[in-house]
Design a protein around this motif. Structure first.
Motif, PDB file in Angstrom:
ATOM      1  N   MET A  18      41.909  44.582  31.210  1.00 31.32           N
ATOM      2  CA  MET A  18      42.052  44.891  32.665  1.00 31.32           C
ATOM      3  C   MET A  18      43.017  45.989  32.887  1.00 31.32           C
ATOM      4  O   MET A  18      44.133  46.240  32.247  1.00 31.32           O
ATOM      5  CB  MET A  18      43.082  43.738  33.141  1.00 31.32           C
ATOM      6  CG  MET A  18      43.519  43.592  34.659  1.00 31.32           C
ATOM      7  SD  MET A  18      44.800  42.333  34.845  1.00 31.32           S
ATOM      8  CE  MET A  18      43.735  41.036  34.610  1.00 31.32           C
ATOM      9  N   ASP A  19      42.506  46.958  33.499  1.00 34.13           N
ATOM     10  CA  ASP A  19      43.260  48.023  33.964  1.00 34.13           C
ATOM     11  C   ASP A  19      44.427  47.878  34.380  1.00 34.13           C
ATOM     12  O   ASP A  19      44.510  47.059  35.546  1.00 34.13           O
ATOM     13  CB  ASP A  19      42.616  49.201  34.956  1.00 34.13           C
ATOM     14  CG  ASP A  19      41.366  49.758  33.949  1.00 34.13           C
ATOM     15  OD1 ASP A  19      41.461  50.006  32.786  1.00 34.13           O
ATOM     16  OD2 ASP A  19      40.237  50.215  34.532  1.00 34.13           O
ATOM     17  N   LEU A  20      45.652  48.494  34.005  1.00 38.10           N
ATOM     18  CA  LEU A  20      47.135  47.943  34.465  1.00 38.10           C
ATOM     19  C   LEU A  20      47.861  49.245  35.359  1.00 38.10           C
ATOM     20  O   LEU A  20      48.055  48.737  36.268  1.00 38.10           O
ATOM     21  CB  LEU A  20      47.744  47.552  33.180  1.00 38.10           C
ATOM     22  CG  LEU A  20      49.239  46.963  33.449  1.00 38.10           C
ATOM     23  CD1 LEU A  20      49.136  45.880  34.665  1.00 38.10           C
ATOM     24  CD2 LEU A  20      49.820  46.636  32.402  1.00 38.10           C
ATOM     25  N   ALA A  73      45.733  49.766  29.865  1.00 40.20           N
ATOM     26  CA  ALA A  73      44.955  48.609  30.247  1.00 40.20           C
ATOM     27  C   ALA A  73      45.644  47.527  29.441  1.00 40.20           C
ATOM     28  O   ALA A  73      46.415  47.613  28.428  1.00 40.20           O
ATOM     29  CB  ALA A  73      43.534  48.660  29.939  1.00 40.20           C
ATOM     30  N   ARG A 105      46.782  36.731  33.306  1.00 37.79           N
ATOM     31  CA  ARG A 105      45.922  37.750  33.994  1.00 37.79           C
ATOM     32  C   ARG A 105      46.164  37.993  35.456  1.00 37.79           C
ATOM     33  O   ARG A 105      45.830  39.164  35.859  1.00 37.79           O
ATOM     34  CB  ARG A 105      44.598  37.663  33.272  1.00 37.79           C
ATOM     35  CG  ARG A 105      44.479  37.395  31.873  1.00 37.79           C
ATOM     36  CD  ARG A 105      43.020  37.704  31.595  1.00 37.79           C
ATOM     37  NE  ARG A 105      42.085  36.872  31.982  1.00 37.79           N
ATOM     38  CZ  ARG A 105      41.695  35.675  31.270  1.00 37.79           C
ATOM     39  NH1 ARG A 105      42.379  35.455  30.143  1.00 37.79           N
ATOM     40  NH2 ARG A 105      40.686  34.970  31.786  1.00 37.79           N
ATOM     41  N   GLY A 106      46.086  36.658  36.123  1.00 41.14           N
ATOM     42  CA  GLY A 106      46.328  36.994  37.470  1.00 41.14           C
ATOM     43  C   GLY A 106      47.868  37.726  37.820  1.00 41.14           C
ATOM     44  O   GLY A 106      47.778  38.431  38.920  1.00 41.14           O
ATOM     45  N   LEU A 151      49.176  39.761  36.064  1.00 39.60           N
ATOM     46  CA  LEU A 151      48.902  41.479  35.846  1.00 39.60           C
ATOM     47  C   LEU A 151      48.123  41.860  36.588  1.00 39.60           C
ATOM     48  O   LEU A 151      48.459  43.274  36.985  1.00 39.60           O
ATOM     49  CB  LEU A 151      48.326  41.432  34.445  1.00 39.60           C
ATOM     50  CG  LEU A 151      49.311  41.135  32.992  1.00 39.60           C
ATOM     51  CD1 LEU A 151      48.441  40.894  31.716  1.00 39.60           C
ATOM     52  CD2 LEU A 151      50.247  42.169  33.003  1.00 39.60           C
ATOM     53  N   ALA A 152      47.263  41.179  37.354  1.00 34.95           N
ATOM     54  CA  ALA A 152      46.575  41.778  38.286  1.00 34.95           C
ATOM     55  C   ALA A 152      47.196  42.279  39.852  1.00 34.95           C
ATOM     56  O   ALA A 152      47.115  43.311  40.052  1.00 34.95           O
ATOM     57  CB  ALA A 152      45.278  41.011  38.825  1.00 34.95           C
ATOM     58  N   GLN A 153      48.340  41.176  39.877  1.00 31.94           N
ATOM     59  CA  GLN A 153      49.070  41.461  41.022  1.00 31.94           C
ATOM     60  C   GLN A 153      50.021  42.642  40.821  1.00 31.94           C
ATOM     61  O   GLN A 153      50.215  43.555  41.741  1.00 31.94           O
ATOM     62  CB  GLN A 153      50.171  40.505  41.184  1.00 31.94           C
ATOM     63  CG  GLN A 153      49.184  39.090  41.883  1.00 31.94           C
ATOM     64  CD  GLN A 153      50.129  37.871  42.139  1.00 31.94           C
ATOM     65  OE1 GLN A 153      51.433  38.217  42.360  1.00 31.94           O
ATOM     66  NE2 GLN A 153      49.830  36.794  42.048  1.00 31.94           N
ATOM     67  N   ALA A 184      49.403  45.306  38.822  1.00 32.67           N
ATOM     68  CA  ALA A 184      48.571  46.440  38.646  1.00 32.67           C
ATOM     69  C   ALA A 184      48.224  46.999  40.059  1.00 32.67           C
ATOM     70  O   ALA A 184      48.300  48.190  40.525  1.00 32.67           O
ATOM     71  CB  ALA A 184      47.222  46.214  38.138  1.00 32.67           C
ATOM     72  N   GLU A 185      48.198  46.024  40.851  1.00 35.51           N
ATOM     73  CA  GLU A 185      48.031  46.365  42.472  1.00 35.51           C
ATOM     74  C   GLU A 185      49.207  46.973  43.162  1.00 35.51           C
ATOM     75  O   GLU A 185      49.025  48.082  43.842  1.00 35.51           O
ATOM     76  CB  GLU A 185      47.490  45.276  43.212  1.00 35.51           C
ATOM     77  CG  GLU A 185      47.139  45.535  44.584  1.00 35.51           C
ATOM     78  CD  GLU A 185      46.751  44.207  45.513  1.00 35.51           C
ATOM     79  OE1 GLU A 185      46.373  44.435  46.687  1.00 35.51           O
ATOM     80  OE2 GLU A 185      46.495  42.991  44.812  1.00 35.51           O
TER      81      GLU A 185
END
Length: 311
Positions: free
Chosen positions: A164-166, A274, A291-292, A294-296, A298-299
């Protein structure tokens, strides 16, 4: 070796003995009696055909075999803990799970804080363990991803489709604000003539950006090598030296160390970090939640870059 013939109850005593290098301390750590730990040590010595703990004066030292077993035993204990703490469902508000993430100090300095804040807000008992990634572990990836919850690394180091791109960043040069040898802009001649501080875990291990400079015929005069990007700014401050640093980190510390942040006078490829994980975690409820988170992160970090670009 037939696993059915092994006494798996010896794993924790082995781990404690190798860590503590003392029967009494290992016994205390496991809440067992010293005679019980001594009996376990005797069994382990017969199993391995080795002393493991060798007495020197009033203390014990690890035998060469024990030294080689110490890291593998730690990994085995961690794997066992993850295996038996697996959950059919994951409830963040009550879980006490420990997520182990490997990476560089830069990644933890920039993304670790954001992740820790996001996690603690909804999962106060969850623990994040950030560990500095060794070169050996990185080179053994993706196999070594089995021994942790994931790694934060730039693209190009791991061959895997589970990532996941971070965060995005770019390389900049930092210099002391009062460096009299620099003009308003950094020149190619400055890159070649001024001394450098480089963050490398080994003296021959250059960053991709530094290798790009070498391909352009610019050979850096390396005066200081440090294993940490976080310590690099202090080694540039008040000197003639230049330092190679990620822009996010450079902007965060420039005021503290009295630094200038300078653009490269030659094209340098950007950084794309990532989060990488092993496929065995694909359907793990806790890992899906991580991972969710981490997605937050990243955003939110992408928004910081956009905001700076517009400033």
């Amino acid at each position: 070796m037939d696993l059915r013939s092994l006494d798996m109850n010896l794993l924790l005593p082995l781990h404690a003995l190798l860590e503590e290098r003392s029967v009494s301390r290992a016994a205390e750590r496991l809440s067992l009696s010293q005679p019980a730990l001594s009996a376990s040590l005797a069994k382990l010595r017969r199993l391995f055909g080795d002393e493991l703990l060798v007495r020197h004066g009033n203390s014990y030292e690890l035998s060469p075999l024990a030294v080689s077993l110490r890291e593998r035993t730690w990994v085995a204990v961690q794997t066992m803990e993850r295996l038996f703490s697996a959950e059919a469902e994951f409830e963040p508000s009550t879980s006490d799970r420990d997520f182990r993430i490997l990476g560089a100090d830069y990644a933890f300095r920039m993304a670790g804080r954001e992740l820790a804040m996001a996690v603690s807000a909804v999962a106060p008992r969850v623990r994040l363990t950030f560990e500095t990634l060794s070169r050996e572990t990185m080179e053994a990836a993706p196999e070594s991803l089995r021994d942790c919850d994931g790694m934060i690394l730039p693209h190009g180091f791991i061959s895997s489709d589970r990532y996941m791109d971070l965060l995005d960043d770019r390389w900049v040069v930092v210099a002391a604000r009062d460096n009299p040898e620099l003009g308003d802009e950094l020149t190619v001649d400055d890159l070649a003539t001024l001394p450098w501080v480089l963050a490398m875990s080994r003296t021959t291990q250059f960053t991709p950006a530094m290798r790009q400079m070498q391909t352009l015929g610019i050979e850096p005069l390396v005066e200081v090598v440090t294993p940490s990007f976080v310590t690099l700014p202090a080694l540039v401050s008040g000197t003639r030296r230049l330092g190679l640093l990620q822009e996010r980190l450079a902007l965060a510390v420039q005021g503290l160390h009295g630094l200038r942040v300078l653009e490269f006078p030659v094209p340098i490829a950007p950084i794309k970090d990532a989060f990488w994980w092993n496929g065995m975690y694909d359907a793990d409820p806790g890992h899906v939640w991580l991972r969710g988170m981490l997605a937050q992160v990243a955003e939110s970090m992408a928004g910081e870059v956009d905001g700076r670009a517009e400033a």
